[in-house]
Scaffold this motif. Structure first.
Motif, PDB file in Angstrom:
ATOM      1  N   LEU A  14     -35.988  11.030 -40.119  1.00  0.00           N
ATOM      2  CA  LEU A  14     -34.628  10.660 -39.744  1.00  0.00           C
ATOM      3  C   LEU A  14     -33.742  11.899 -39.734  1.00  0.00           C
ATOM      4  O   LEU A  14     -33.575  12.558 -40.753  1.00  0.00           O
ATOM      5  N   TYR A  15     -33.198  12.202 -38.564  1.00  0.00           N
ATOM      6  CA  TYR A  15     -32.205  13.254 -38.427  1.00  0.00           C
ATOM      7  C   TYR A  15     -30.841  12.567 -38.476  1.00  0.00           C
ATOM      8  O   TYR A  15     -30.545  11.697 -37.638  1.00  0.00           O
ATOM      9  N   ALA A  16     -30.028  12.923 -39.471  1.00  0.00           N
ATOM     10  CA  ALA A  16     -28.801  12.161 -39.699  1.00  0.00           C
ATOM     11  C   ALA A  16     -27.682  13.059 -40.203  1.00  0.00           C
ATOM     12  O   ALA A  16     -27.908  14.172 -40.670  1.00  0.00           O
ATOM     13  N   ASP A  17     -26.467  12.523 -40.098  1.00  0.00           N
ATOM     14  CA  ASP A  17     -25.306  13.185 -40.685  1.00  0.00           C
ATOM     15  C   ASP A  17     -24.613  12.168 -41.599  1.00  0.00           C
ATOM     16  O   ASP A  17     -25.249  11.232 -42.072  1.00  0.00           O
ATOM     17  N   ASP A  18     -23.317  12.333 -41.832  1.00  0.00           N
ATOM     18  CA  ASP A  18     -22.594  11.427 -42.725  1.00  0.00           C
ATOM     19  C   ASP A  18     -21.835  10.342 -41.967  1.00  0.00           C
ATOM     20  O   ASP A  18     -20.949   9.689 -42.519  1.00  0.00           O
ATOM     21  N   SER A  19     -22.178  10.127 -40.720  1.00  0.00           N
ATOM     22  CA  SER A  19     -21.468   9.152 -39.892  1.00  0.00           C
ATOM     23  C   SER A  19     -21.871   7.720 -40.216  1.00  0.00           C
ATOM     24  O   SER A  19     -22.869   7.460 -40.900  1.00  0.00           O
ATOM     25  N   TYR A  20     -21.101   6.791 -39.663  1.00  0.00           N
ATOM     26  CA  TYR A  20     -21.397   5.364 -39.837  1.00  0.00           C
ATOM     27  C   TYR A  20     -22.794   5.025 -39.322  1.00  0.00           C
ATOM     28  O   TYR A  20     -23.587   4.373 -40.017  1.00  0.00           O
ATOM     29  N   ASP A  21     -23.140   5.434 -38.106  1.00  0.00           N
ATOM     30  CA  ASP A  21     -24.432   5.071 -37.518  1.00  0.00           C
ATOM     31  C   ASP A  21     -25.596   5.593 -38.359  1.00  0.00           C
ATOM     32  O   ASP A  21     -26.599   4.896 -38.556  1.00  0.00           O
ATOM     33  N   PHE A 157     -30.105 -11.277 -47.561  1.00  0.00           N
ATOM     34  CA  PHE A 157     -29.582 -10.054 -46.958  1.00  0.00           C
ATOM     35  C   PHE A 157     -30.297  -9.811 -45.630  1.00  0.00           C
ATOM     36  O   PHE A 157     -31.513  -9.905 -45.550  1.00  0.00           O
ATOM     37  N   GLY A 158     -29.520  -9.497 -44.588  1.00  0.00           N
ATOM     38  CA  GLY A 158     -30.134  -9.324 -43.267  1.00  0.00           C
ATOM     39  C   GLY A 158     -29.462  -8.243 -42.436  1.00  0.00           C
ATOM     40  O   GLY A 158     -28.665  -7.434 -42.934  1.00  0.00           O
ATOM     41  N   TRP A 159     -29.783  -8.241 -41.160  1.00  0.00           N
ATOM     42  CA  TRP A 159     -29.320  -7.209 -40.230  1.00  0.00           C
ATOM     43  C   TRP A 159     -27.793  -7.160 -40.160  1.00  0.00           C
ATOM     44  O   TRP A 159     -27.194  -6.079 -40.113  1.00  0.00           O
ATOM     45  N   CYS A 160     -27.138  -8.310 -40.192  1.00  0.00           N
ATOM     46  CA  CYS A 160     -25.672  -8.316 -40.148  1.00  0.00           C
ATOM     47  C   CYS A 160     -25.086  -7.587 -41.352  1.00  0.00           C
ATOM     48  O   CYS A 160     -24.085  -6.864 -41.231  1.00  0.00           O
ATOM     49  N   ASP A 161     -25.703  -7.746 -42.511  1.00  0.00           N
ATOM     50  CA  ASP A 161     -25.227  -7.066 -43.716  1.00  0.00           C
ATOM     51  C   ASP A 161     -25.449  -5.564 -43.629  1.00  0.00           C
ATOM     52  O   ASP A 161     -24.635  -4.773 -44.115  1.00  0.00           O
ATOM     53  N   VAL A 162     -26.558  -5.169 -43.005  1.00  0.00           N
ATOM     54  CA  VAL A 162     -26.822  -3.741 -42.804  1.00  0.00           C
ATOM     55  C   VAL A 162     -25.714  -3.117 -41.949  1.00  0.00           C
ATOM     56  O   VAL A 162     -25.289  -1.979 -42.189  1.00  0.00           O
ATOM     57  N   LEU A 163     -25.227  -3.856 -40.970  1.00  0.00           N
ATOM     58  CA  LEU A 163     -24.153  -3.361 -40.116  1.00  0.00           C
ATOM     59  C   LEU A 163     -22.807  -3.355 -40.834  1.00  0.00           C
ATOM     60  O   LEU A 163     -21.999  -2.441 -40.651  1.00  0.00           O
ATOM     61  N   LEU A 164     -22.562  -4.373 -41.650  1.00  0.00           N
ATOM     62  CA  LEU A 164     -21.261  -4.520 -42.298  1.00  0.00           C
ATOM     63  C   LEU A 164     -21.061  -3.569 -43.477  1.00  0.00           C
ATOM     64  O   LEU A 164     -19.961  -3.047 -43.679  1.00  0.00           O
ATOM     65  N   ALA A 165     -22.098  -3.382 -44.277  1.00  0.00           N
ATOM     66  CA  ALA A 165     -21.949  -2.630 -45.524  1.00  0.00           C
ATOM     67  C   ALA A 165     -21.363  -1.225 -45.311  1.00  0.00           C
ATOM     68  O   ALA A 165     -20.394  -0.851 -45.998  1.00  0.00           O
ATOM     69  N   PRO A 166     -21.894  -0.412 -44.383  1.00  0.00           N
ATOM     70  CA  PRO A 166     -21.324   0.927 -44.190  1.00  0.00           C
ATOM     71  C   PRO A 166     -19.879   0.899 -43.679  1.00  0.00           C
ATOM     72  O   PRO A 166     -19.110   1.828 -43.947  1.00  0.00           O
ATOM     73  N   LEU A 167     -19.512  -0.155 -42.949  1.00  0.00           N
ATOM     74  CA  LEU A 167     -18.129  -0.285 -42.487  1.00  0.00           C
ATOM     75  C   LEU A 167     -17.204  -0.550 -43.668  1.00  0.00           C
ATOM     76  O   LEU A 167     -16.159   0.101 -43.823  1.00  0.00           O
ATOM     77  N   LEU A 168     -17.575  -1.511 -44.520  1.00  0.00           N
ATOM     78  CA  LEU A 168     -16.748  -1.850 -45.675  1.00  0.00           C
ATOM     79  C   LEU A 168     -16.651  -0.682 -46.653  1.00  0.00           C
ATOM     80  O   LEU A 168     -15.632  -0.493 -47.314  1.00  0.00           O
ATOM     81  N   TRP A 169     -17.712   0.112 -46.725  1.00  0.00           N
ATOM     82  CA  TRP A 169     -17.724   1.287 -47.582  1.00  0.00           C
ATOM     83  C   TRP A 169     -16.671   2.298 -47.159  1.00  0.00           C
ATOM     84  O   TRP A 169     -16.178   3.089 -47.968  1.00  0.00           O
ATOM     85  N   ARG A 170     -16.285   2.262 -45.893  1.00  0.00           N
ATOM     86  CA  ARG A 170     -15.354   3.233 -45.335  1.00  0.00           C
ATOM     87  C   ARG A 170     -13.932   2.687 -45.161  1.00  0.00           C
ATOM     88  O   ARG A 170     -13.102   3.328 -44.502  1.00  0.00           O
ATOM     89  N   LEU A 171     -13.619   1.533 -45.739  1.00  0.00           N
ATOM     90  CA  LEU A 171     -12.280   0.961 -45.565  1.00  0.00           C
ATOM     91  C   LEU A 171     -11.197   1.914 -46.067  1.00  0.00           C
ATOM     92  O   LEU A 171     -10.172   2.105 -45.406  1.00  0.00           O
ATOM     93  N   GLU A 172     -11.413   2.505 -47.229  1.00  0.00           N
ATOM     94  CA  GLU A 172     -10.406   3.438 -47.766  1.00  0.00           C
ATOM     95  C   GLU A 172     -10.246   4.639 -46.848  1.00  0.00           C
ATOM     96  O   GLU A 172      -9.120   5.092 -46.599  1.00  0.00           O
ATOM     97  N   GLU A 173     -11.359   5.147 -46.339  1.00  0.00           N
ATOM     98  CA  GLU A 173     -11.304   6.279 -45.417  1.00  0.00           C
ATOM     99  C   GLU A 173     -10.505   5.932 -44.167  1.00  0.00           C
ATOM    100  O   GLU A 173      -9.815   6.798 -43.591  1.00  0.00           O
TER     101      GLU A 173
END
Length: 204
Positions: A14-21, A157-173
């Motif tokens: 996995l080639y990744a950065d700190d982005s949402y995706d 826990f499923g695919w929808c949660d995988v999509l939501l969790a990183p978004l909610l993690w960034r609410l303060e940001e």
């Protein structure tokens, strides 16, 4: 970048950065309990990345001769290839419904979130203010639904949660502060997913 020739061809890279995706794919891999090599990249994008992804974006998931760079395609590939720890329901009807829910999450919420997480060079204050209000209002409105199930519209826990969790993690940001009293079910949901071992590993 990692030299793929130094890694067994069957292994995931996995080639990744700190982005949402990138966060989504890391959480996905952790939930599927798959071993992978992480190559964390920052502002500089190696020229080799173009050979894997013509759009020169992250994340990129590589295995053998295949390189994938769209999160939904990555999810479908891993879900079909690795049958353990499934993130979609068992029946075709249920799977279709959850894929549609995932599509709505991406269309209605993630599009707004990504507008707020844009690079400063592309940031539009007027559009961001509108996106912030729309996302805040939508999350407040949907919050009571989280009181009925442990996860998003599901007991598992499923695919929808995988999509939501990183978004909610960034609410303060994103500068979003939800009213705690009326959003308590959503806060409780956040606590559940942020305490999962897979999520902790995805942000480590």
């Amino acid at each position: 970048m990692i030299d793929a020739n130094d890694i067994p061809s069957s292994q995931l890279i996995l080639y990744a950065d700190d982005s949402y995706d990138s966060h989504v794919v890391r959480l996905l891999l952790e939930e599927k309990k798959l071993a992978y090599y992480l190559s964390r990249l920052h502002s500089e994008r190696p020229e080799d990345l173009t050979e894997l992804n013509p759009y020169h974006t992250l994340p990129v998931l590589q295995q053998r001769e295949i390189a994938l760079y769209e999160i939904n395609v990555i999810f479908e590939y891993l879900e079909e290839r690795y049958h353990a720890h499934k993130l979609l329901p068992d029946t075709p009807q249920e799977r279709a419904q959850f894929r549609q829910l995932a599509w709505r999450i991406q269309r209605d919420w993630l599009a707004l979130g990504k507008r707020l997480l844009m690079h400063p060079d592309s940031f539009n204050k007027a559009q961001a203010a509108m996106a912030k209000k729309q996302l805040s209002d939508s999350l407040i409105t949907i919050s009571p639904l989280f009181a009925h199930k442990s996860y998003f519209m599901a007991d598992e826990f499923g695919w929808c949660d995988v999509l939501l969790a990183p978004l909610l993690w960034r609410l303060e940001e994103m500068g979003i502060e939800l009213p705690r009293a009326i959003s308590r079910p959503l806060f409780d949901y956040q606590t559940r997913i942020f305490e999962r071992q897979s999520f902790k590993k995805s942000v480590s």
